[in-house]
Scaffold this motif. Sequence first.
Motif, mmCIF file in Angstrom:
data_model
loop_
_atom_site.group_PDB
_atom_site.id
_atom_site.type_symbol
_atom_site.label_atom_id
_atom_site.label_comp_id
_atom_site.label_asym_id
_atom_site.label_seq_id
_atom_site.Cartn_x
_atom_site.Cartn_y
_atom_site.Cartn_z
ATOM 1 N N LEU A 1 -15.917 -43.055 15.306
ATOM 2 C CA LEU A 1 -15.024 -42.020 15.869
ATOM 3 C C LEU A 1 -13.558 -42.434 15.834
ATOM 4 O O LEU A 1 -12.779 -42.110 16.732
ATOM 5 N N ASP A 2 -13.169 -43.216 14.820
ATOM 6 C CA ASP A 2 -11.777 -43.652 14.734
ATOM 7 C C ASP A 2 -10.866 -42.482 14.309
ATOM 8 O O ASP A 2 -11.153 -41.774 13.337
ATOM 9 N N THR A 3 -9.770 -42.331 15.029
ATOM 10 C CA THR A 3 -8.879 -41.194 14.789
ATOM 11 C C THR A 3 -8.340 -41.192 13.361
ATOM 12 O O THR A 3 -8.334 -40.148 12.693
ATOM 13 N N LYS A 4 -7.897 -42.366 12.880
ATOM 14 C CA LYS A 4 -7.285 -42.405 11.542
ATOM 15 C C LYS A 4 -8.297 -42.068 10.448
ATOM 16 O O LYS A 4 -7.989 -41.353 9.498
ATOM 17 N N VAL A 5 -9.508 -42.598 10.595
ATOM 18 C CA VAL A 5 -10.547 -42.347 9.579
ATOM 19 C C VAL A 5 -10.945 -40.865 9.613
ATOM 20 O O VAL A 5 -11.062 -40.214 8.568
ATOM 21 N N HIS A 6 -11.126 -40.340 10.810
ATOM 22 C CA HIS A 6 -11.514 -38.931 10.929
ATOM 23 C C HIS A 6 -10.397 -38.007 10.440
ATOM 24 O O HIS A 6 -10.655 -36.978 9.817
ATOM 25 N N GLU A 7 -9.161 -38.416 10.720
ATOM 26 C CA GLU A 7 -8.027 -37.608 10.245
ATOM 27 C C GLU A 7 -7.973 -37.617 8.713
ATOM 28 O O GLU A 7 -7.694 -36.600 8.079
ATOM 29 N N THR A 8 -8.291 -38.768 8.139
ATOM 30 C CA THR A 8 -8.354 -38.875 6.676
ATOM 31 C C THR A 8 -9.382 -37.890 6.121
ATOM 32 O O THR A 8 -9.107 -37.150 5.170
ATOM 33 N N ALA A 9 -10.564 -37.897 6.740
ATOM 34 C CA ALA A 9 -11.629 -36.992 6.271
ATOM 35 C C ALA A 9 -11.192 -35.538 6.447
ATOM 36 O O ALA A 9 -11.358 -34.710 5.536
ATOM 37 N N TRP A 10 -10.608 -35.238 7.589
ATOM 38 C CA TRP A 10 -10.159 -33.870 7.877
ATOM 39 C C TRP A 10 -9.134 -33.421 6.841
ATOM 40 O O TRP A 10 -9.219 -32.317 6.296
ATOM 41 N N ASN A 11 -8.155 -34.317 6.551
ATOM 42 C CA ASN A 11 -7.137 -33.972 5.549
ATOM 43 C C ASN A 11 -7.750 -33.779 4.163
ATOM 44 O O ASN A 11 -7.343 -32.895 3.415
#
Length: 384
Positions: free
Chosen positions: A65-75
């Motif tokens: 649930l890491d924000t940066k990794v999830h943000e990467t996936a979202w982007n």
Amino acid sequence: MRTTISVIKADIGSLAGHHIVHPDTMAAANKVLAAAKEQGIIIDYYITHVGDDLQLIMTHTRGELDTKVHETAWNAFKEAAKVAKDLGLYAAGQDLLSDSFSGNVRGLGPGVAEMDIEERTSEPIAIFMADKTEPGAYNLPLYKMFADPFNTPGLVIDPTMHGGFKFEVLDVYEGEAVMLSAPQEIYDLLALIGTPARYVIRRVYRNEDNLLAAVVSIERLNLIAGKYVGKDDPVMIVRLQHGLPALGEALEAFAFPHLVPGWMRGSHYGPLMPVSQRDAKATRFDGPPRLLGLGFNVKNGKLVGPTDLFDDPAFDETRRLANIVADYMRRHGPFMPHRLEPTEMEYTTLPLILEKLKNRFKKESDVYKAKESVYAKEEAQGHD
Ligand SMILES: O=C(COP(=O)(O)O)[C@@H](O)[C@H](O)[C@H](O)COP(=O)(O)O
Ligand SMILES: [Mg+2]
Ligand SMILES: [Mg+2]
Ligand SMILES: [Mg+2]
């Protein structure tokens, strides 16, 4: 080394219906993940698809649930969805249920399976990805892999597996989870996971040392959106070998093409057909529900592989049986048990149809009363 494996997937639109991901959308996602790798957010990645679902397989050291990794996936999904829109692909942005990212992708539409592990000297894993079905589809194969010695002889033969495994089972309606241990509690376990629409195996641990062995994405899109917005098309990560199921034991669990909910309009039971990457596309009746399996080794966070696990004649008979079962089920047309039960249709058309017909339903007793009065009238006329 501690490594996190994150598999995050979403349907961002597809070619010629809910059929297959377009390569240009994969390229758009690739750009985002390549940049994240460059910046050191992730160590490695592999992008693939099953049917209309875009799959991002990533490794890093940032935990679940890491924000940066999830943000990467979202982007990556957002960029891919933009391309899908430009190309006029079908259902562009389908699984992106929100406009804004807020910390992680949970509840926003994408499916997530993540495990944070201490890498073993050799860390073989299998990643299973399905299209046109839901997370409970993995209940039966997970039970076979980790609790059934007829599937996994290692449970009897391998001293490290002999203590069994425990299963974390989530009630997706109540949002509560229970841990049940096999072999001690298999009857209780089966009582729950035999209802896969409600009770979903989320994680499996080895009893002996609590080693995390398997993780499933448990998002149920219709429960998030409150209506039918496509199937969840779940993913699963399974660690293999050396005190865990052998690769062949994990694959053996899919040799029987069991019936799963999903298929056409997410409303029909059909056989889960294991296929190669080449055949990972939904065709007949938008299916049959397909399963792709990729094998990797994880070394210092690097993904070594993949190998296409069902690209093998050993699974030809499974596919043949799946096709026979598909024929048999199809002949039921709109009748249960091909069509899902009403509770599972709740978020599709059934409530609308019931609402429309509401005033046309007549109480049985009223119908009898009306008939009786007609009869009484006729009787009276007959006596005249
Ligand atoms: O279940 C389906 C798609 O699920 P998915 O996108 O894979 O989650 C399909 O069978 C569709 O429901 C079907 O093709 C009808 O689609 P629409 O025309 O309503 O978009
Ligand atoms: Mg779709
Ligand atoms: Mg899909
Ligand atoms: Mg879907």
